[in-house]
Design a protein around this motif. Structure first.
Motif, PDB file in Angstrom:
ATOM      1  N   UNK A  64       0.844  -1.196   0.000  1.00 58.78           N
ATOM      2  CA  UNK A  64       0.000   0.000   0.000  1.00 58.78           C
ATOM      3  C   UNK A  64       0.878   1.244   0.000  1.00 58.78           C
ATOM      4  N   UNK A  65       0.285   2.357  -0.390  1.00 57.00           N
ATOM      5  CA  UNK A  65       1.007   3.620  -0.378  1.00 57.00           C
ATOM      6  C   UNK A  65       0.655   4.405   0.882  1.00 57.00           C
ATOM      7  N   UNK A  66       1.682   4.995   1.480  1.00 61.13           N
ATOM      8  CA  UNK A  66       1.511   5.883   2.634  1.00 61.13           C
ATOM      9  C   UNK A  66       2.084   7.238   2.252  1.00 61.13           C
ATOM     10  N   UNK A  75      -0.149  16.800  15.790  1.00 60.54           N
ATOM     11  CA  UNK A  75      -1.170  16.132  14.986  1.00 60.54           C
ATOM     12  C   UNK A  75      -0.711  16.063  13.535  1.00 60.54           C
ATOM     13  N   UNK A  76      -0.906  14.904  12.940  1.00 54.12           N
ATOM     14  CA  UNK A  76      -0.440  14.647  11.581  1.00 54.12           C
ATOM     15  C   UNK A  76      -1.577  14.059  10.769  1.00 54.12           C
ATOM     16  N   UNK A  77      -1.652  14.435   9.496  1.00 57.47           N
ATOM     17  CA  UNK A  77      -2.597  13.810   8.571  1.00 57.47           C
ATOM     18  C   UNK A  77      -1.777  13.009   7.567  1.00 57.47           C
ATOM     19  N   UNK A  78      -2.084  11.725   7.483  1.00 54.44           N
ATOM     20  CA  UNK A  78      -1.439  10.841   6.523  1.00 54.44           C
ATOM     21  C   UNK A  78      -2.513  10.157   5.697  1.00 54.44           C
ATOM     22  N   UNK A  79      -2.113   9.666   4.552  1.00 52.88           N
ATOM     23  CA  UNK A  79      -3.000   8.862   3.716  1.00 52.88           C
ATOM     24  C   UNK A  79      -2.382   7.483   3.609  1.00 52.88           C
ATOM     25  N   UNK A  80      -3.126   6.472   4.021  1.00 57.25           N
ATOM     26  CA  UNK A  80      -2.660   5.089   3.965  1.00 57.25           C
ATOM     27  C   UNK A  80      -3.739   4.276   3.273  1.00 57.25           C
ATOM     28  N   UNK A  81      -3.346   3.517   2.262  1.00 58.30           N
ATOM     29  CA  UNK A  81      -4.277   2.668   1.508  1.00 58.30           C
ATOM     30  C   UNK A  81      -5.453   3.474   0.968  1.00 58.30           C
ATOM     31  N   UNK A  84      -7.474   8.996   4.291  1.00 58.44           N
ATOM     32  CA  UNK A  84      -6.786   9.971   5.135  1.00 58.44           C
ATOM     33  C   UNK A  84      -7.090   9.722   6.603  1.00 58.44           C
ATOM     34  N   UNK A  85      -6.044   9.824   7.402  1.00 54.83           N
ATOM     35  CA  UNK A  85      -6.150   9.619   8.842  1.00 54.83           C
ATOM     36  C   UNK A  85      -5.534  10.802   9.565  1.00 54.83           C
ATOM     37  N   UNK A  86      -6.161  11.231  10.644  1.00 51.30           N
ATOM     38  CA  UNK A  86      -5.569  12.229  11.533  1.00 51.30           C
ATOM     39  C   UNK A  86      -5.038  11.484  12.750  1.00 51.30           C
ATOM     40  N   UNK A  87      -3.749  11.617  12.998  1.00 53.14           N
ATOM     41  CA  UNK A  87      -3.104  10.895  14.081  1.00 53.14           C
ATOM     42  C   UNK A  87      -2.455  11.862  15.057  1.00 53.14           C
ATOM     43  N   UNK A  88      -2.425  11.473  16.323  1.00 52.39           N
ATOM     44  CA  UNK A  88      -1.764  12.242  17.372  1.00 52.39           C
ATOM     45  C   UNK A  88      -0.788  11.321  18.081  1.00 52.39           C
ATOM     46  N   UNK A  89       0.355  11.863  18.469  1.00 49.85           N
ATOM     47  CA  UNK A  89       1.343  11.074  19.201  1.00 49.85           C
ATOM     48  C   UNK A  89       0.694  10.500  20.456  1.00 49.85           C
ATOM     49  N   UNK A  90       0.860   9.209  20.686  1.00 47.68           N
ATOM     50  CA  UNK A  90       0.344   8.576  21.891  1.00 47.68           C
ATOM     51  C   UNK A  90      -1.042   7.965  21.766  1.00 47.68           C
ATOM     52  N   UNK A  91      -1.771   8.247  20.680  1.00 51.39           N
ATOM     53  CA  UNK A  91      -3.104   7.657  20.540  1.00 51.39           C
ATOM     54  C   UNK A  91      -2.988   6.203  20.113  1.00 51.39           C
ATOM     55  N   UNK A  92      -4.048   5.447  20.380  1.00 55.31           N
ATOM     56  CA  UNK A  92      -4.077   4.049  19.971  1.00 55.31           C
ATOM     57  C   UNK A  92      -4.052   3.952  18.452  1.00 55.31           C
ATOM     58  N   UNK A  94      -4.902   3.380  14.664  1.00 52.34           N
ATOM     59  CA  UNK A  94      -6.085   3.577  13.828  1.00 52.34           C
ATOM     60  C   UNK A  94      -6.079   2.502  12.755  1.00 52.34           C
ATOM     61  N   UNK A  95      -7.201   1.828  12.574  1.00 45.53           N
ATOM     62  CA  UNK A  95      -7.278   0.754  11.595  1.00 45.53           C
ATOM     63  C   UNK A  95      -7.783   1.276  10.260  1.00 45.53           C
ATOM     64  N   UNK A  96      -7.116   0.840   9.184  1.00 40.80           N
ATOM     65  CA  UNK A  96      -7.519   1.216   7.839  1.00 40.80           C
ATOM     66  C   UNK A  96      -7.062   0.125   6.873  1.00 40.80           C
ATOM     67  N   UNK A  97      -8.003  -0.388   6.088  1.00 39.91           N
ATOM     68  CA  UNK A  97      -7.680  -1.345   5.036  1.00 39.91           C
ATOM     69  C   UNK A  97      -6.881  -2.551   5.487  1.00 39.91           C
ATOM     70  N   UNK A  98      -7.151  -3.066   6.677  1.00 40.23           N
ATOM     71  CA  UNK A  98      -6.426  -4.231   7.162  1.00 40.23           C
ATOM     72  C   UNK A  98      -5.086  -3.915   7.809  1.00 40.23           C
ATOM     73  N   UNK A  99      -4.849  -2.629   8.068  1.00 41.48           N
ATOM     74  CA  UNK A  99      -3.603  -2.202   8.684  1.00 41.48           C
ATOM     75  C   UNK A  99      -3.888  -1.393   9.948  1.00 41.48           C
ATOM     76  N   UNK A 100      -2.944  -1.433  10.874  1.00 41.23           N
ATOM     77  CA  UNK A 100      -2.993  -0.600  12.070  1.00 41.23           C
ATOM     78  C   UNK A 100      -1.907   0.462  11.911  1.00 41.23           C
ATOM     79  N   UNK A 101      -2.286   1.735  12.080  1.00 43.52           N
ATOM     80  CA  UNK A 101      -1.360   2.846  11.867  1.00 43.52           C
ATOM     81  C   UNK A 101      -1.236   3.657  13.150  1.00 43.52           C
ATOM     82  N   UNK A 102      -0.016   3.913  13.576  1.00 44.51           N
ATOM     83  CA  UNK A 102       0.232   4.748  14.751  1.00 44.51           C
ATOM     84  C   UNK A 102       1.272   5.805  14.416  1.00 44.51           C
TER      85      UNK A 102
END
Length: 121
Positions: A64-66, A75-81, A84-92, A94-102
């Protein structure tokens, strides 16, 4: 058996070198990592992607492409598979397309995420 000049039978050292080279190539193909404006550290089921900030950064990992879309503070916005996901340092994760992203870390120079295959998928 006739030995010809200039040729020698395969030695255990040569076989070991050939085996190691083949294994290294196999791992690289299985991980399937490539990147632009990013570096990757991949295993069979997980990759750490370090994006350079200030450039269009992306990496192809685990099939997949990230992409780094943007970052502000911790706070960071990334695109995986393709999502788009909004992620914060320390959060659990996030699941997307069969992947876990931190999100591992954010600095002025780089953003580091972890992408792993979701074992429950």
């Amino acid at each position: 058996m006739t030995n010809r000049p200039g040729t020698s039978p395969s030695t255990p050292t040569r076989r070991a070198v050939g085996l190691l080279a083949g294994l290294a190539l196999g791992v690289a193909l299985l991980a399937g990592c490539s990147s632009e404006g990013a570096s990757t550290d991949c295993g069979l089921d997980a990759c750490t992607v370090t994006f350079d900030r200030g450039v269009e950064a992306s990496a192809t990992i685990l099939g997949v492409e990230a992409k780094l879309v943007g970052a502000q503070g911790d706070q960071v916005t990334v695109e995986v598979a393709g999502e788009q996901l909004s992620l914060t340092v320390g959060q659990q994760a996030t699941e997307v397309g069969g992947f876990a992203v931190t999100l591992d870390s954010v600095t002025d120079q780089e953003v580091k995420i972890q992408v792993s295959r979701n074992p429950s998928s």
